[in-house]
Write a protein that holds these residues in place. Structure first.
Motif, PDB file in Angstrom:
ATOM      1  N   GLY A 153       0.816  -1.206   0.000  1.00 22.02           N
ATOM      2  CA  GLY A 153       0.000   0.000   0.000  1.00 22.02           C
ATOM      3  C   GLY A 153       0.850   1.255   0.000  1.00 22.02           C
ATOM      4  N   ASP A 154       0.208   2.375   0.307  1.00 22.28           N
ATOM      5  CA  ASP A 154       0.888   3.669   0.261  1.00 22.28           C
ATOM      6  C   ASP A 154       0.620   4.450   1.535  1.00 22.28           C
ATOM      7  OD1 ASP A 154      -1.600   5.301  -0.010  1.00 22.28           O
ATOM      8  OD2 ASP A 154      -1.765   4.264  -1.926  1.00 22.28           O
ATOM      9  N   LEU A 155       1.214   5.638   1.595  1.00 18.03           N
ATOM     10  CA  LEU A 155       1.078   6.505   2.764  1.00 18.03           C
ATOM     11  C   LEU A 155       0.345   7.791   2.415  1.00 18.03           C
ATOM     12  CD1 LEU A 155       4.653   6.062   4.305  1.00 18.03           C
ATOM     13  CD2 LEU A 155       2.517   5.052   5.135  1.00 18.03           C
ATOM     14  N   GLU A 156      -0.554   7.723   1.457  1.00 14.62           N
ATOM     15  CA  GLU A 156      -1.346   8.890   1.106  1.00 14.62           C
ATOM     16  C   GLU A 156      -2.308   9.227   2.248  1.00 14.62           C
ATOM     17  OE1 GLU A 156      -1.030  10.905  -1.587  1.00 14.62           O
ATOM     18  OE2 GLU A 156       0.787   9.699  -1.825  1.00 14.62           O
ATOM     19  N   PRO A 157      -2.693  10.501   2.387  1.00 12.96           N
ATOM     20  CA  PRO A 157      -3.562  10.891   3.507  1.00 12.96           C
ATOM     21  C   PRO A 157      -4.817  10.041   3.631  1.00 12.96           C
ATOM     22  CG  PRO A 157      -2.684  12.847   2.466  1.00 12.96           C
ATOM     23  CD  PRO A 157      -2.254  11.684   1.616  1.00 12.96           C
ATOM     24  N   GLY A 158      -5.502   9.778   2.520  1.00 16.03           N
ATOM     25  CA  GLY A 158      -6.723   8.986   2.588  1.00 16.03           C
ATOM     26  C   GLY A 158      -6.482   7.579   3.091  1.00 16.03           C
ATOM     27  N   THR A 159      -5.368   6.989   2.678  1.00 15.18           N
ATOM     28  CA  THR A 159      -5.028   5.639   3.132  1.00 15.18           C
ATOM     29  C   THR A 159      -4.766   5.625   4.626  1.00 15.18           C
ATOM     30  OG1 THR A 159      -4.016   5.177   0.977  1.00 15.18           O
ATOM     31  CG2 THR A 159      -3.449   3.700   2.795  1.00 15.18           C
ATOM     32  N   LEU A 160      -3.983   6.587   5.101  1.00 10.73           N
ATOM     33  CA  LEU A 160      -3.650   6.653   6.519  1.00 10.73           C
ATOM     34  C   LEU A 160      -4.898   6.848   7.371  1.00 10.73           C
ATOM     35  CD1 LEU A 160      -0.417   8.830   6.377  1.00 10.73           C
ATOM     36  CD2 LEU A 160      -0.560   6.393   6.915  1.00 10.73           C
ATOM     37  N   LEU A 161      -5.746   7.770   6.991  1.00  4.45           N
ATOM     38  CA  LEU A 161      -6.941   8.049   7.795  1.00  4.45           C
ATOM     39  C   LEU A 161      -7.881   6.855   7.810  1.00  4.45           C
ATOM     40  CD1 LEU A 161      -7.572  11.743   6.710  1.00  4.45           C
ATOM     41  CD2 LEU A 161      -6.580  10.933   8.863  1.00  4.45           C
ATOM     42  N   ALA A 162      -8.005   6.187   6.677  1.00  4.87           N
ATOM     43  CA  ALA A 162      -8.837   4.983   6.643  1.00  4.87           C
ATOM     44  C   ALA A 162      -8.272   3.908   7.564  1.00  4.87           C
ATOM     45  CB  ALA A 162      -8.942   4.463   5.210  1.00  4.87           C
ATOM     46  N   ALA A 163      -6.958   3.800   7.611  1.00  7.31           N
ATOM     47  CA  ALA A 163      -6.323   2.804   8.476  1.00  7.31           C
ATOM     48  C   ALA A 163      -6.610   3.079   9.942  1.00  7.31           C
ATOM     49  CB  ALA A 163      -4.819   2.781   8.220  1.00  7.31           C
ATOM     50  N   TYR A 164      -6.420   4.323  10.377  1.00  7.56           N
ATOM     51  CA  TYR A 164      -6.648   4.648  11.791  1.00  7.56           C
ATOM     52  C   TYR A 164      -8.094   4.402  12.187  1.00  7.56           C
ATOM     53  CZ  TYR A 164      -2.003   6.636  12.186  1.00  7.56           C
ATOM     54  OH  TYR A 164      -0.643   6.797  12.218  1.00  7.56           O
ATOM     55  N   ARG A 165      -9.006   4.637  11.260  1.00  3.61           N
ATOM     56  CA  ARG A 165     -10.431   4.458  11.578  1.00  3.61           C
ATOM     57  C   ARG A 165     -10.800   2.989  11.799  1.00  3.61           C
ATOM     58  NH1 ARG A 165     -11.186   8.828   7.450  1.00  3.61           N
ATOM     59  NH2 ARG A 165     -11.915  10.676   8.608  1.00  3.61           N
ATOM     60  N   LEU A 201      -2.842  19.225   6.479  1.00  2.00           N
ATOM     61  CA  LEU A 201      -4.270  19.047   6.211  1.00  2.00           C
ATOM     62  C   LEU A 201      -5.113  19.139   7.489  1.00  2.00           C
ATOM     63  CD1 LEU A 201      -4.057  16.111   3.642  1.00  2.00           C
ATOM     64  CD2 LEU A 201      -4.779  18.465   3.162  1.00  2.00           C
ATOM     65  N   GLY A 202      -4.451  19.256   8.641  1.00  2.00           N
ATOM     66  CA  GLY A 202      -5.169  19.428   9.896  1.00  2.00           C
ATOM     67  C   GLY A 202      -5.459  18.160  10.670  1.00  2.00           C
ATOM     68  N   TRP A 203      -4.881  17.024  10.245  1.00  2.00           N
ATOM     69  CA  TRP A 203      -5.156  15.748  10.903  1.00  2.00           C
ATOM     70  C   TRP A 203      -4.075  15.334  11.902  1.00  2.00           C
ATOM     71  CZ3 TRP A 203      -9.856  13.678  10.244  1.00  2.00           C
ATOM     72  CH2 TRP A 203     -10.576  14.018   9.095  1.00  2.00           C
ATOM     73  N   ALA A 204      -2.841  15.703  11.669  1.00  2.00           N
ATOM     74  CA  ALA A 204      -1.733  15.328  12.564  1.00  2.00           C
ATOM     75  C   ALA A 204      -1.341  16.530  13.405  1.00  2.00           C
ATOM     76  CB  ALA A 204      -0.543  14.816  11.765  1.00  2.00           C
ATOM     77  N   HIS A 205      -1.014  16.274  14.661  1.00  2.00           N
ATOM     78  CA  HIS A 205      -0.731  17.355  15.603  1.00  2.00           C
ATOM     79  C   HIS A 205       0.503  17.019  16.433  1.00  2.00           C
ATOM     80  CE1 HIS A 205      -4.605  19.295  14.770  1.00  2.00           C
ATOM     81  NE2 HIS A 205      -5.063  18.054  14.685  1.00  2.00           N
ATOM     82  N   SER A 206       1.136  18.064  16.936  1.00  2.00           N
ATOM     83  CA  SER A 206       2.329  17.887  17.760  1.00  2.00           C
ATOM     84  C   SER A 206       2.207  18.691  19.046  1.00  2.00           C
ATOM     85  CB  SER A 206       3.581  18.337  16.999  1.00  2.00           C
ATOM     86  OG  SER A 206       3.515  19.716  16.667  1.00  2.00           O
ATOM     87  N   VAL A 207       2.906  18.218  20.053  1.00  2.00           N
ATOM     88  CA  VAL A 207       3.118  18.976  21.300  1.00  2.00           C
ATOM     89  C   VAL A 207       4.614  19.191  21.423  1.00  2.00           C
ATOM     90  CG1 VAL A 207       2.912  18.988  23.810  1.00  2.00           C
ATOM     91  CG2 VAL A 207       1.072  18.001  22.416  1.00  2.00           C
ATOM     92  N   GLU A 208       5.008  20.432  21.654  1.00  2.00           N
ATOM     93  CA  GLU A 208       6.418  20.789  21.784  1.00  2.00           C
ATOM     94  C   GLU A 208       6.729  21.164  23.231  1.00  2.00           C
ATOM     95  OE1 GLU A 208       4.571  21.424  18.029  1.00  2.00           O
ATOM     96  OE2 GLU A 208       4.425  22.905  19.661  1.00  2.00           O
TER      97      GLU A 208
END
Length: 223
Positions: A26-38, A122-129
């Motif tokens: 598979g790939d690491l495109e945004p749609g693929t990743l989000l579908a995986a987490y769901r 795209l607003g889906w991944a977040h970080s804490v610094e």
């Protein structure tokens, strides 16, 4: 990723066990990743240092941190007061810290870093610094992950100073727990003795799937 999901579903229907890697490719495109987490999957290369092919992982048991179960020691409280924390101000720098090739068990490749950078923009991944001094001065720790509805899937954390990654976790929990929604789920993938000392518990794959479905009904937190 679709094949990995199909394998999990078929095994569940048959009452059969499935290993931690449900499938590869598979790939690491945004749609693929989000579908995986769901559906409870996350990507990590199965080769040395995170090299391909991409594996779609579903640990059993799964490490999760109940948002009302974080254990904050007296020394950690002092560290929380010492450092400054921010959210989403240096995402790429946090990923770079997590991907430091000198760290043991490194798995974040340039391709993985780029994929999560896209998710962040795209607003889906977040970080804490975590900063020693004013924000923007000296980055000493942090974490990042993916937020989908009420799920936060923690991907990695790093620390260059005592307790810095723990301080990042304290800030993350404060963000996720701000509205007190009990459906929220903080997924840390695997439990370790270090994470268990902070309150991480283990769920079976079946119980994780139930918690995930509940979390996906919740609204996203305010970042």
């Amino acid at each position: 990723m679709a094949a990995a999901l199909a394998r999990l579903e078929a095994a569940a229907a048959a009452g059969e066990a499935v290993g931690e890697v449900a499938g590869t490719g598979g790939d690491l495109e945004p749609g693929t990743l989000l579908a995986a987490y769901r559906v409870g999957l996350f990507p990590m290369g199965v080769g040395g240092g995170g090299a391909g092919p991409i594996g779609w992982w579903s640990p059993d048991p799964r490490g999760v941190l109940p948002l009302d179960g974080l254990r904050v020691s007296k020394s950690l409280r002092r560290s929380v007061r010492r450092y400054e924390t921010t959210v989403d101000t240096a995402f790429d720098d946090v990923v770079e810290g997590c991907a430091d090739p000198s760290r043991p068990h490194r798995w974040i490749t340039p391709e993985v870093a780029a994929a999560y950078g896209r998710l962040h923009r795209l607003g889906w991944a977040h970080s804490v610094e975590v900063w020693d001094g004013a924000p923007g001065e000296r980055l000493v720790g942090g974490l990042y992950g993916v937020s989908v509805s009420g799920l936060f899937a923690g991907e990695s954390m790093f620390s260059r100073a005592t307790d810095a990654s723990k301080v990042a976790l304290v800030r993350l929990v404060s963000v996720l727990h701000a509205d007190g929604d009990p459906r929220r789920l903080l997924d840390v993938q695997w439990s370790t003795s270090h994470l268990a000392s902070l309150g991480v518990v283990e769920l079976s794959r079946a119980d994780y799937a139930k918690a995930l479905r509940r979390a996906l009904e919740a609204p996203p937190p305010v970042w």
